[in-house]
Design a protein around this motif. Structure first.
Motif, PDB file in Angstrom:
ATOM      1  N   UNK A 142      -1.548  -1.301  -4.681  1.00  0.00           N
ATOM      2  CA  UNK A 142      -2.489  -0.284  -5.147  1.00  0.00           C
ATOM      3  C   UNK A 142      -1.948   1.135  -4.972  1.00  0.00           C
ATOM      4  N   UNK A 143      -0.874   1.275  -4.200  1.00  0.00           N
ATOM      5  CA  UNK A 143      -0.396   2.611  -3.846  1.00  0.00           C
ATOM      6  C   UNK A 143       1.115   2.690  -4.078  1.00  0.00           C
ATOM      7  N   UNK A 144       1.523   2.860  -5.347  1.00  0.00           N
ATOM      8  CA  UNK A 144       2.946   2.844  -5.703  1.00  0.00           C
ATOM      9  C   UNK A 144       3.761   3.919  -4.991  1.00  0.00           C
ATOM     10  N   UNK A 170      -5.388   9.397  -4.116  1.00  0.00           N
ATOM     11  CA  UNK A 170      -6.389  10.147  -4.880  1.00  0.00           C
ATOM     12  C   UNK A 170      -5.993  11.614  -4.987  1.00  0.00           C
ATOM     13  N   UNK A 171      -5.556  12.185  -3.877  1.00  0.00           N
ATOM     14  CA  UNK A 171      -5.179  13.607  -3.871  1.00  0.00           C
ATOM     15  C   UNK A 171      -4.002  13.899  -4.801  1.00  0.00           C
ATOM     16  N   UNK A 172      -3.083  12.939  -4.933  1.00  0.00           N
ATOM     17  CA  UNK A 172      -1.871  13.157  -5.733  1.00  0.00           C
ATOM     18  C   UNK A 172      -1.949  12.501  -7.111  1.00  0.00           C
ATOM     19  N   UNK A 173      -3.135  11.969  -7.450  1.00  0.00           N
ATOM     20  CA  UNK A 173      -3.341  11.333  -8.757  1.00  0.00           C
ATOM     21  C   UNK A 173      -2.363  10.188  -8.994  1.00  0.00           C
ATOM     22  N   UNK A 174      -2.134   9.393  -7.934  1.00  0.00           N
ATOM     23  CA  UNK A 174      -1.204   8.262  -8.062  1.00  0.00           C
ATOM     24  C   UNK A 174      -1.902   6.917  -7.856  1.00  0.00           C
ATOM     25  N   UNK A 175      -3.229   6.885  -8.001  1.00  0.00           N
ATOM     26  CA  UNK A 175      -3.920   5.601  -8.015  1.00  0.00           C
ATOM     27  C   UNK A 175      -3.459   4.796  -9.220  1.00  0.00           C
ATOM     28  N   UNK A 176      -3.598   3.492  -9.173  1.00  0.00           N
ATOM     29  CA  UNK A 176      -3.169   2.653 -10.287  1.00  0.00           C
ATOM     30  C   UNK A 176      -4.038   2.914 -11.520  1.00  0.00           C
ATOM     31  N   UNK A 177      -3.506   2.589 -12.687  1.00  0.00           N
ATOM     32  CA  UNK A 177      -4.201   2.913 -13.937  1.00  0.00           C
ATOM     33  C   UNK A 177      -5.554   2.220 -14.054  1.00  0.00           C
ATOM     34  N   UNK A 178      -5.656   0.973 -13.548  1.00  0.00           N
ATOM     35  CA  UNK A 178      -6.941   0.280 -13.663  1.00  0.00           C
ATOM     36  C   UNK A 178      -8.012   0.967 -12.824  1.00  0.00           C
ATOM     37  N   UNK A 179      -7.637   1.449 -11.645  1.00  0.00           N
ATOM     38  CA  UNK A 179      -8.591   2.160 -10.803  1.00  0.00           C
ATOM     39  C   UNK A 179      -8.955   3.505 -11.422  1.00  0.00           C
TER      40      UNK A 179
END
Length: 265
Positions: A52-54, A72-81
């Motif tokens: 979930x956290x690439x 969340x802060x760095x906008x790196x959540x996965x695309x589905x989330x």
């Protein structure tokens, strides 16, 4: 109104699926925009793990809360989330629809909450101090929006009554209504629950379907559950205990967190 319906049942031809279709048809007939997240059909990944956290370093210690906050802060959540968060921000009203399995929501729906309700989005929001313990329980990212549950149960309604063997349905659903929906700010409507669904005949289904249609017609006007706001003065900060002058001092339980009968003011 913009409505997101999150559906969690593995069989689209189930009674639960039929009620979903009834709800969607009525909502559209009322002129609402409807989006659907069909978790089983979409193959939703329910577990939270390193995938979930690439951006997490391969040799870094995996602390889910910290990883969620950074992603969340760095906008790196996965695309589905990210897609589900966008739907939640888009929607004026959220409907979670599921069968009651072992007194709770199916694991796939809990996994949707675990992954989508990210730190900085649904929790960990606002000032945390001796005067204020964050924006939650009536405040937060999703404040001003409405939410409700549509639930099917195999047991009798009497079994979920205040003195029923299964426990009161409002108590069983409190962790979802209060702890998942009210926590990030939703105004929560009373749930719609269909009982003894394994024994429905055509007449029984149509009666429940019409009741569901009526709930869909009144989404905007149905009074919400009167939960106490965390920062509304009823709780002591930082202990977050209800003030001793509110409610029966010897009472405990979920009803204390309501303004009105049971919560006593």
């Amino acid at each position: 109104m913009k409505i997101l319906l999150v559906f969690a049942h593995p069989e689209p031809r189930s009674l639960n699926g039929a009620l979903r279709d009834v709800a969607i048809e009525e909502l559209k007939a009322q002129g609402h925009e409807v989006r659907i997240s069909d978790l089983y059909a979409d193959g939703w990944k329910s577990e939270v793990d390193r995938a979930d956290f690439p951006s997490l370093a391969p040799d870094g210690r995996f602390i889910p809360v910290a990883a969620s906050k950074k992603a969340f802060d760095t906008n790196t959540l996965t695309d589905d989330v990210k897609a589900e968060i966008e739907k939640l921000l888009w929607a004026d009203t959220l409907i979670l629809q599921f069968p009651l399995w072992w007194f709770a929501m199916p694991a796939i729906l809990k996994g949707w909450v675990d992954r989508v309700f990210a730190y900085g989005f649904a929790y960990g929001v606002g000032e945390h101090s001796d005067q204020r313990w964050g924006d939650r329980y009536g405040e937060g990212t999703l404040a001003g929006k409405r939410a409700m549950l549509v639930v099917t149960a195999g047991g009798w309604e009497e079994h979920y009554a205040p003195r029923g063997i299964n426990g009161p349905i409002d108590d069983l659903l409190f962790p979802i209504n209060h702890g998942i929906l009210y926590y990030p700010g939703y105004d929560v409507l009373p749930p719609f629950v269909a009982y003894r669904v394994d024994r429905f005949d055509e007449a029984g289904f149509e009666s429940v379907a019409e009741s569901l249609r009526e709930r869909m017609r009144t989404l905007a006007t149905t009074p919400t559950i009167p939960y106490r706001q965390q920062n509304g003065g009823d709780y002591l900060v930082p202990s977050m205990n209800l003030r001793p002058d509110l409610g029966d001092p010897d009472a405990n339980g979920f009803a204390l967190h309501l303004n009105g009968p049971g919560g006593e003011g």
